[in-house]
Motif scaffolding. Structure first.
Motif, mmCIF file in Angstrom:
data_model
loop_
_atom_site.group_PDB
_atom_site.id
_atom_site.type_symbol
_atom_site.label_atom_id
_atom_site.label_comp_id
_atom_site.label_asym_id
_atom_site.label_seq_id
_atom_site.Cartn_x
_atom_site.Cartn_y
_atom_site.Cartn_z
ATOM 1 N N ARG A 202 73.978 30.109 68.867
ATOM 2 C CA ARG A 202 73.854 31.550 68.660
ATOM 3 C C ARG A 202 73.121 31.857 67.359
ATOM 4 O O ARG A 202 72.280 32.767 67.306
ATOM 5 N N LYS A 203 73.444 31.119 66.315
ATOM 6 C CA LYS A 203 72.807 31.352 65.020
ATOM 7 C C LYS A 203 71.322 30.998 65.062
ATOM 8 O O LYS A 203 70.494 31.715 64.502
ATOM 9 N N ILE A 204 70.994 29.921 65.752
ATOM 10 C CA ILE A 204 69.590 29.520 65.870
ATOM 11 C C ILE A 204 68.815 30.552 66.681
ATOM 12 O O ILE A 204 67.715 30.962 66.307
ATOM 13 N N LEU A 205 69.408 30.987 67.794
ATOM 14 C CA LEU A 205 68.744 31.985 68.640
ATOM 15 C C LEU A 205 68.518 33.281 67.882
ATOM 16 O O LEU A 205 67.446 33.895 67.975
ATOM 17 N N MET A 206 69.515 33.706 67.119
ATOM 18 C CA MET A 206 69.365 34.928 66.337
ATOM 19 C C MET A 206 68.270 34.778 65.287
ATOM 20 O O MET A 206 67.448 35.684 65.094
ATOM 21 N N SER A 207 68.236 33.646 64.613
ATOM 22 C CA SER A 207 67.230 33.422 63.585
ATOM 23 C C SER A 207 65.821 33.462 64.168
ATOM 24 O O SER A 207 64.925 34.120 63.628
ATOM 25 N N VAL A 208 65.641 32.776 65.279
ATOM 26 C CA VAL A 208 64.317 32.710 65.908
ATOM 27 C C VAL A 208 63.911 34.078 66.459
ATOM 28 O O VAL A 208 62.790 34.551 66.227
ATOM 29 N N THR A 209 64.825 34.721 67.176
ATOM 30 C CA THR A 209 64.508 35.995 67.816
ATOM 31 C C THR A 209 64.228 37.091 66.794
ATOM 32 O O THR A 209 63.274 37.866 66.943
ATOM 33 N N SER A 210 65.054 37.168 65.766
ATOM 34 C CA SER A 210 64.844 38.195 64.740
ATOM 35 C C SER A 210 63.522 37.976 64.011
ATOM 36 O O SER A 210 62.840 38.943 63.642
ATOM 37 N N SER A 211 63.136 36.720 63.840
ATOM 38 C CA SER A 211 61.854 36.424 63.198
ATOM 39 C C SER A 211 60.691 36.898 64.058
ATOM 40 O O SER A 211 59.713 37.461 63.553
ATOM 41 N N VAL A 212 60.799 36.678 65.363
ATOM 42 C CA VAL A 212 59.744 37.105 66.285
ATOM 43 C C VAL A 212 59.649 38.635 66.311
ATOM 44 O O VAL A 212 58.554 39.205 66.251
ATOM 45 N N TRP A 214 60.609 40.764 64.017
ATOM 46 C CA TRP A 214 60.065 41.252 62.746
ATOM 47 C C TRP A 214 58.546 41.076 62.701
ATOM 48 O O TRP A 214 57.816 41.988 62.292
ATOM 49 N N LYS A 215 58.071 39.931 63.113
ATOM 50 C CA LYS A 215 56.633 39.664 63.064
ATOM 51 C C LYS A 215 55.867 40.630 63.956
ATOM 52 O O LYS A 215 54.790 41.120 63.579
ATOM 53 N N LYS A 216 56.417 40.913 65.134
ATOM 54 C CA LYS A 216 55.718 41.769 66.092
ATOM 55 C C LYS A 216 55.780 43.252 65.715
ATOM 56 O O LYS A 216 54.808 43.992 65.894
ATOM 57 N N TYR A 217 56.932 43.687 65.193
ATOM 58 C CA TYR A 217 57.145 45.125 65.031
ATOM 59 C C TYR A 217 57.582 45.505 63.620
ATOM 60 O O TYR A 217 58.247 46.532 63.429
ATOM 61 N N LYS A 218 57.181 44.720 62.640
ATOM 62 C CA LYS A 218 57.632 44.968 61.265
ATOM 63 C C LYS A 218 57.175 46.328 60.737
ATOM 64 O O LYS A 218 57.849 46.916 59.883
ATOM 65 N N ASP A 219 56.044 46.843 61.225
ATOM 66 C CA ASP A 219 55.556 48.129 60.733
ATOM 67 C C ASP A 219 56.572 49.247 60.982
ATOM 68 O O ASP A 219 56.714 50.163 60.163
#
Length: 253
Positions: A202-212, A214-219
């Motif tokens: 769960r922690k790995i999935l959250m880390s990876v997903t939140s990073s993606v 953020w990268k896509k929609y950080k604006d």
């Protein structure tokens, strides 16, 4: 930037909470939405928010076929007869979210996306194993959605969009408690080694997903005052609350 606590749901005893009654009541008391308010955004605001709305619109919708099948099997195995009805209402609510976002896009003459690679990956992950995999992926997306809809509400002065986000935030908070309790029912009686492995996943999935995300929609997030650290910290905060419910079966945050 707002960070919420799962205690804001007001649920005192998760195990005795009547989820079906809650969903029926919630469905009958929705925030009124005026889709005629379709001139609140300028061109720059549309460019800012529409790509992420299209992505979340796809993610919120599902026919629920696979989820329904694994829920039925789990209910029979664990003698939890009300679970299929609870999850039927959950699916109805998720599809309502998708329709709300679709209606918002269409109010501005925007077409919805038919598919996105990140959504396709999420749907594939959900079907890798049984109900646990489904629920872990679902609750991960819902925890990320808490920060996203908070940021989206602040991204413009659109009254309609703020109302949509307010409804989303209310609903997703309840969904997280529901799915965290489901994970408690799944993990109960298992060895601690397996449960620790599940939490690590769960922690790995959250880390990876939140990073993606953020990268896509950080604006969108930055426009609402978020930093990357704020966003990641929020995701970790919600995950820790969810894991505590999974461990204890109680909402004592």
């Amino acid at each position: 930037m707002k960070r919420v606590n799962l205690k804001e749901t007001g649920i005192e005893d998760i195990k005795s909470f009547d989820w079906v009654e809650y969903f029926k009541y919630n469905n009958a008391h929705l925030i009124p939405l005026d889709y005629s308010l379709n001139n609140e955004l300028n061109r720059g605001q549309k460019r800012l928010i529409f790509p992420s709305i299209k992505a979340f619109q796809i993610g919120e919708g599902s026919d629920g076929a696979h989820l329904t099948s694994v829920v039925k099997a789990f209910a029979e195995k664990t003698e939890y007869p009300e679970f299929p009805e609870i999850m039927r209402w959950f699916i109805i609510e998720e599809n309502r979210h998708s329709q709300m976002l679709k209606a918002y896009l269409e109010a501005y003459g925007e077409e919805c996306e038919k598919s996105l690679w990140i959504d396709n990956i999420f749907r594939s992950l959900r079907k890798l194993m049984g109900i646990e995999c489904e629920v872990i992926v679902l609750v991960t997306a819902e925890m990320i959605a808490l920060s996203y809809y908070d940021a989206l509400a602040e991204a413009t002065d659109s009254v309609l969009l703020k109302d949509i986000c307010a409804q989303m935030l209310h609903d997703e908070l309840m969904h997280i408690v529901l799915q965290s309790d489901t994970l408690n029912r799944i993990s109960s009686g298992r060895t601690e080694i397996i449960n620790k492995l599940s939490r690590l996943i769960r922690k790995i999935l959250m880390s990876v997903t939140s990073s993606v995300v953020w990268k896509k929609y950080k604006d969108v997030f930055v426009n609402a005052g978020y930093t990357k650290k704020d966003f990641k910290d929020n995701c970790k905060y919600y995950l820790n609350q969810s894991i505590l419910i999974e461990k204890t079966g109680k909402l004592k945050i």
